[in-house]
Structures are given as structure tokens and as C-alpha cells.
Design an enzyme around this catalytic site. Structure first.
Site, PDB file in Angstrom:
ATOM      1  N   SER A  31       7.053  32.298  15.884  1.00 49.72           N
ATOM      2  CA  SER A  31       5.757  32.473  15.498  1.00 49.72           C
ATOM      3  C   SER A  31       4.947  31.040  15.873  1.00 49.72           C
ATOM      4  O   SER A  31       3.731  31.004  16.105  1.00 49.72           O
ATOM      5  CB  SER A  31       5.123  32.963  14.231  1.00 49.72           C
ATOM      6  OG  SER A  31       5.636  32.042  13.487  1.00 49.72           O
ATOM      7  N   LYS A  95       2.852  27.805   9.261  1.00 50.50           N
ATOM      8  CA  LYS A  95       1.692  28.046  10.326  1.00 50.50           C
ATOM      9  C   LYS A  95       0.760  27.096  10.379  1.00 50.50           C
ATOM     10  O   LYS A  95       1.054  25.941   9.484  1.00 50.50           O
ATOM     11  CB  LYS A  95       0.777  29.320   9.982  1.00 50.50           C
ATOM     12  CG  LYS A  95       1.442  30.603   9.496  1.00 50.50           C
ATOM     13  CD  LYS A  95       1.970  31.511  10.741  1.00 50.50           C
ATOM     14  CE  LYS A  95       2.855  32.637  10.520  1.00 50.50           C
ATOM     15  NZ  LYS A  95       3.285  33.196  11.605  1.00 50.50           N
TER      16      LYS A  95
END
Length: 231
Positions: A31, A95
Site C-alpha cells: 500500500s 500511511k
């Protein structure tokens, strides 16, 4: 006896470092490609705070991760706890921070991300393959980040199940599950420490240096000016 004391002392020191200074994590998914690759070892600092543009590790704020079905390895868990082994990330995510409390974050007509009126230039870190870079966002949204929370996105937007993917979730208060509580943040990533050919330190992308601060106090609840389902 002396050997035992040395081992115990080393464990105590490692535990203190893990608790107050820094912790290593193993990257389990793609990701954050190509900023991070699967199985990279990342050092995360537990002091100094974080800001927009930083890559942070945080505890799952609730149902972001698929439940783990494999039996836990007690020895491995103990070594991870004291810092001898890097955390395998079964309860953590990593993230990039796009919005801080009170920030007005939205997509523009061409799909770029705008924060407090400034369009981000994300070309330095968004995932690209064969010279083609992924779009900053294929789903339009327009929100204000609530107090004590952050809005996060992965660098590989096509493979990241992040904040924008939960804005339309109505299982709780509308949009609540999209924002990460600041208390869940372990810290900001400092460096990739393994494998050796991936050694690198993290730098704040220059586009975030000129993002203005929010002009209004952060709301207690998310402000969803416009959201659409999907990701």
C-alpha cells in the site's frame, strides 16, 4: 550468573528503547509502494511528533485490517515486544499523513488533492509503473478533519485501503471510521534499515512545506462536505 545478568540487562535496555525511543516494523503489504516495499524494515521514532506529509505507523483504529487467523507464536511475540525482532504489523498500519486536525482536504476537478486551499504536488512519491503514475484519488471527496484525528492515505493509491475509502461508511457516525485518532499513532518513520540495499532516510516532501494552517478550529465531529462511496 554474569551471562544471565548481561542478557537481562540487554532485554531491559531493548525494552526501554522500544517503549520510549523507537521501534522497528516489517512492511506487510504494497500500500505504500514504491516509497516502501513489502518486507522492508522501518524504524519509527516515538518522540518528536509528526506533521503533514510524514509517513506514520498507527494502531488499527477499528476494522481497517483483516482479522488474523493464524495461531500466535509466543516466543516471536515476546521478542517483538522487547524490540529484539521488528513488529510484524499484525495490528498496525503505515500511511502518509495528508490532513491534520482542522485541515480542509478535498479533491480538485482533475483528481488532485488539495489541503487548506493548496494543491499537493505528489509526483515525488505516488506509485508509478512503466512511467505511468497512479491518480491521487479516483473518488471525489471534500472533508474537514475532526479534532484529535488525522486523515491518511497510502502512496500506492490503487492498493491502499485508507481514510478516503471509509468516508461513506455509515455503520458508525458518518465518516467517523475514516479518521485515525492521534492517540493511536506510534510515531513517524525515520528510516528504512533493512534490507541493506534499501537503506534510506525519510524526508518531508517539499509540497507540504507551504501548506497553510487551518483557518478554523477543528470540529468535534467530521465535516463531510461531499463524499462518494468506493476507493
Amino acid at each position: 550468573m554474569e551471562g544471565v545478568l548481561v542478557v537481562v540487562g540487554a532485554i531491559v535496555i531493548a525494552t526501554l528503547i522500544r517503549t520510549f525511543v523507537g521501534q522497528m516494523f516489517v512492511i506487510p503489504s504494497g500500500s505504500m509502494e514504491n516509497t516502501l516495499q513489502v518486507n522492508d524494515r522501518v524504524l519509527v521514532a516515538k518522540f518528536g511528533g509528526f506533521q503533514r506529509g510524514d509517513v506514520v505507523v498507527f494502531e488499527d483504529p477499528g476494522n481497517w485490517l483483516t482479522p488474523v487467523t493464524e495461531e500466535p507464536n509466543a516466543i516471536k511475540q515476546a521478542l517483538e515486544f522487547v524490540g529484539v525482532l521488528p513488529n510484524s504489523g499484525t495490528e498496525h498500519l503505515i500511511k502518509r499523513v495528508i490532513g491534520m486536525p482542522g485541515d480542509h482536504v478535498r479533491t480538485t476537478d482533475d483528481g488532485s488533492i488539495e489541503v487548506n486551499g493548496q494543491v499537493l504536488d505528489e509526483t515525488s512519491y505516488l506509485y508509478a509503473q512503466d512511467g505511468v503514475q497512479v491518480a491521487p484519488s479516483t473518488v471525489p471527496f471534500d472533508i474537514v478533519v475532526p479534532a484529535d484525528h488525522i486523515f491518511v492515505m497510502g502512496d500506492h493509491r490503487n492498493a491502499s485501503n485508507d481514510s478516503r475509502c471509509r468516508l461513506a461508511d455509515v455503520s458508525q457516525n458518518p465518516g467517523e471510521s475514516a479518521f485515525v485518532p492521534i492517540e493511536n499513532v506510534v510515531g513517524a518513520s525515520v528510516a528504512i534499515v533493512a534490507p541493506l540495499d534499501r537503506l534510506a532516510t525519510f524526508q518531508l516532501p517539499s509540497t507540504y512545506e507551504t501548506v497553510p494552517d487551518a483557518t478554523e478550529p477543528a470540529p468535534e465531529d467530521p465535516e463531510l462536505i461531499h463524499v462518494e462511496s468506493g476507493c
